[in-house]
Design a protein around this motif. Sequence first.
Motif, short mmCIF file in Angstrom:
data_model
loop_
_atom_site.label_atom_id
_atom_site.label_comp_id
_atom_site.label_asym_id
_atom_site.label_seq_id
_atom_site.Cartn_x
_atom_site.Cartn_y
_atom_site.Cartn_z
N VAL A 39 -15.67 -7.16 32.25
CA VAL A 39 -14.30 -6.64 32.19
C VAL A 39 -14.31 -5.18 31.74
CG1 VAL A 39 -12.10 -6.83 30.96
CG2 VAL A 39 -13.19 -8.88 31.88
N ILE A 40 -15.13 -4.84 30.75
CA ILE A 40 -15.24 -3.44 30.29
C ILE A 40 -15.71 -2.55 31.43
CG2 ILE A 40 -16.51 -1.89 28.76
CD1 ILE A 40 -16.55 -4.22 26.72
N TRP A 41 -16.78 -2.98 32.11
CA TRP A 41 -17.33 -2.20 33.23
C TRP A 41 -16.32 -2.07 34.36
CZ3 TRP A 41 -18.28 -4.30 38.16
CH2 TRP A 41 -18.91 -3.45 39.06
N ALA A 42 -15.64 -3.16 34.69
CA ALA A 42 -14.70 -3.14 35.82
C ALA A 42 -13.54 -2.21 35.55
CB ALA A 42 -14.20 -4.56 36.09
N LYS A 43 -13.04 -2.20 34.34
CA LYS A 43 -11.94 -1.29 34.00
C LYS A 43 -12.37 0.16 34.13
CE LYS A 43 -9.24 -4.38 31.04
NZ LYS A 43 -8.78 -4.69 29.67
N GLU A 44 -13.61 0.45 33.78
CA GLU A 44 -14.13 1.81 33.95
C GLU A 44 -14.21 2.18 35.42
OE1 GLU A 44 -17.84 1.66 31.93
OE2 GLU A 44 -16.97 1.82 29.92
N GLU A 45 -14.63 1.23 36.25
CA GLU A 45 -14.72 1.48 37.69
C GLU A 45 -13.35 1.76 38.29
OE1 GLU A 45 -17.78 1.27 39.90
OE2 GLU A 45 -18.28 1.93 37.87
N VAL A 46 -12.36 0.99 37.89
CA VAL A 46 -11.00 1.18 38.39
C VAL A 46 -10.44 2.51 37.91
CG1 VAL A 46 -8.63 0.31 38.32
CG2 VAL A 46 -10.54 -1.29 38.61
N SER A 47 -10.63 2.82 36.64
CA SER A 47 -10.12 4.07 36.07
C SER A 47 -10.74 5.29 36.74
CB SER A 47 -10.42 4.10 34.56
OG SER A 47 -10.03 5.32 33.99
N ALA A 48 -12.02 5.17 37.12
CA ALA A 48 -12.71 6.30 37.75
C ALA A 48 -12.43 6.40 39.24
CB ALA A 48 -14.22 6.15 37.52
N GLY A 49 -11.64 5.47 39.79
CA GLY A 49 -11.30 5.51 41.21
C GLY A 49 -12.36 4.93 42.13
N ARG A 50 -13.37 4.27 41.56
CA ARG A 50 -14.42 3.65 42.39
C ARG A 50 -14.07 2.24 42.83
NH1 ARG A 50 -17.50 6.58 38.50
NH2 ARG A 50 -17.60 4.73 37.15
N ALA A 51 -12.93 1.75 42.35
CA ALA A 51 -12.44 0.44 42.75
C ALA A 51 -10.93 0.45 42.67
CB ALA A 51 -13.03 -0.65 41.85
N GLU A 52 -10.30 -0.53 43.32
CA GLU A 52 -8.84 -0.56 43.38
C GLU A 52 -8.22 -1.33 42.22
OE1 GLU A 52 -8.54 -2.23 47.40
OE2 GLU A 52 -7.59 -0.34 47.98
N LEU A 53 -8.77 -2.52 41.94
CA LEU A 53 -8.13 -3.41 40.98
C LEU A 53 -9.16 -4.24 40.23
CD1 LEU A 53 -5.42 -5.01 43.34
CD2 LEU A 53 -4.99 -3.17 41.68
N LEU A 54 -8.78 -4.67 39.04
CA LEU A 54 -9.46 -5.75 38.35
C LEU A 54 -8.47 -6.91 38.29
CD1 LEU A 54 -11.57 -7.20 36.57
CD2 LEU A 54 -10.52 -6.06 34.59
N VAL A 55 -8.85 -8.07 38.81
CA VAL A 55 -7.99 -9.25 38.78
C VAL A 55 -8.63 -10.29 37.87
CG1 VAL A 55 -6.88 -11.05 40.14
CG2 VAL A 55 -7.22 -8.78 41.14
N GLU A 56 -7.85 -10.76 36.89
CA GLU A 56 -8.32 -11.73 35.92
C GLU A 56 -7.55 -13.04 36.07
OE1 GLU A 56 -9.02 -9.95 31.88
OE2 GLU A 56 -8.03 -8.20 32.79
N PRO A 57 -7.99 -14.10 35.41
CA PRO A 57 -7.30 -15.39 35.52
C PRO A 57 -5.81 -15.28 35.19
CG PRO A 57 -9.40 -15.70 34.45
CD PRO A 57 -9.22 -14.21 34.61
N GLY A 58 -5.03 -16.09 35.91
CA GLY A 58 -3.59 -16.06 35.72
C GLY A 58 -2.90 -14.96 36.49
N GLY A 59 -3.62 -14.26 37.36
CA GLY A 59 -3.02 -13.18 38.14
C GLY A 59 -2.83 -11.89 37.37
#
Length: 488
Positions: free
Chosen positions: A222-242
């Motif tokens: 989750v920490i890594w994914a948020k960094e990827e999204v913030s840096a524009g290398r990914a669109e979204l992080l989706v977690e349980p419960g939508g």
Amino acid sequence: MPHGLPDELEIDRAEVMNGAEAAADRLTALYEEQVEIIRERFDAFVAGRAIEQAKGYGVYPCIHARISAEKSTLTSSLALGQVASEHAFATAVTHPRLFRSYFIRQLSKVIDTYGAEITVGLSNRPIPLPFAMEAATANLTEEQRDALQRHFFTPDLVSTNDDIVDGKAILDRSGPLPLSMFTAERTDYSLNRIRHYTATDPEHFQPFVLLTNYQRYVDEFVIWAKEEVSAGRAELLVEPGGRVTGADGEPSAPPAPKLPQMPAYHLVRKGQRGVTLVNIGVGPSNAKTITDHLAVLRPHVWLMIGHCGGLRRTQRLGDYVLAHAYLREDRVLDHALPPSIPLPTLAEVQLALSQAVSDETGLSGAELKQHLRTGTVVTTDDRNWELRFEELAVLLNQSRAIAIDMESATVAAAGYRYRVPYGTLLCVSDRPIHGEIKLPGMANAFYQARVGQHLKIGLRTLELLRSEADKGSLHSRKLRSFDEPLFR
């Protein structure tokens, strides 16, 4: 019905398609039209209006592929003493919008390779009400529930099976051969189970999958994914419960108050190039459950990254284990895939895992070998196997095993069975037969030192395998058998 298709497959409103995209468009239009028929019938039923029982049921759309006699010898290698003649393949289809990219890729391959004529129409396989409208029956009265089966189809367990996957359709030439690994009913069954077990929608799943057995990997992801999204290398992080986090870093909802049995986390990238992490928990039953369902999404690869007990005196806590073979003491898939059937290692996956360990640790050559051991991993269904050590000692010795866990062989066997490339990289968290039993203090120190690096190795491996997928060299022929369905 070994195909999961009717004995005499009927096709209504059939049209020959001009290309894969046209076929995908028509499948979507027909499916949505048929779901609307079910919705209208259900609304009438709830309102107490009379509805016809003999006709008007919504049915799955269907794809037919016809291959000429000249090309049919390329699609069949099983000796049946037949004259090569025109071959027909068929499958009923569900949720074509979700599978649009997959259908376009697979149909394009079939057209380009075999010159196939593609026809799309309606099958005679009814869509069960719960698969068309998941929550439809939630507010019905007891009387309405009792009457429901007189007006609507319920899931057909005869067609909801793995007969195609397990090769049970191979000798039947009474109708079209299976075009796909899964029937529409089998796919719908798993799509609903995916929502239940992971608390995320199938549309968010990415084709590069990491499976783990500890929450700490999730925290790091989750920490890594948020960094990827913030840096524009990914669109979204989706977690349980939508719960969705975009570039602004603000989650759309608070964390799910109660996590599901096997929570999933998705780093979504354009073009289905992201990563999904699933915490499958502990045990072969969980590993079988989740892979049974993820398989219908046709991922490019799944990797097991988790902890194991080291079985060799030379291993140290924190060392890595790359499985080259598996001793299947998990027993959970023995009915479908006998333990006598070997599970081959896949060169592309093994090389990517080895390279990723080197990249992330900075080690190479002899120094790398001191911290990365390759060999046989034992997967057991008994978490307290240490209490049977005297009984197991000879088996562990004969197998030359180097590590023991509770999921890896199950994940690999499922990958082999479902034709999904697989691999295993474990981290030694204890050495029970050498006096280092996992205890809380020791475990915490180990986790802090290794979890982050281990996750990075898994992610780096998927990066390398994404390149193999782009080149078309990831999906090994080792996983394909006689007269395979034309769709991967």
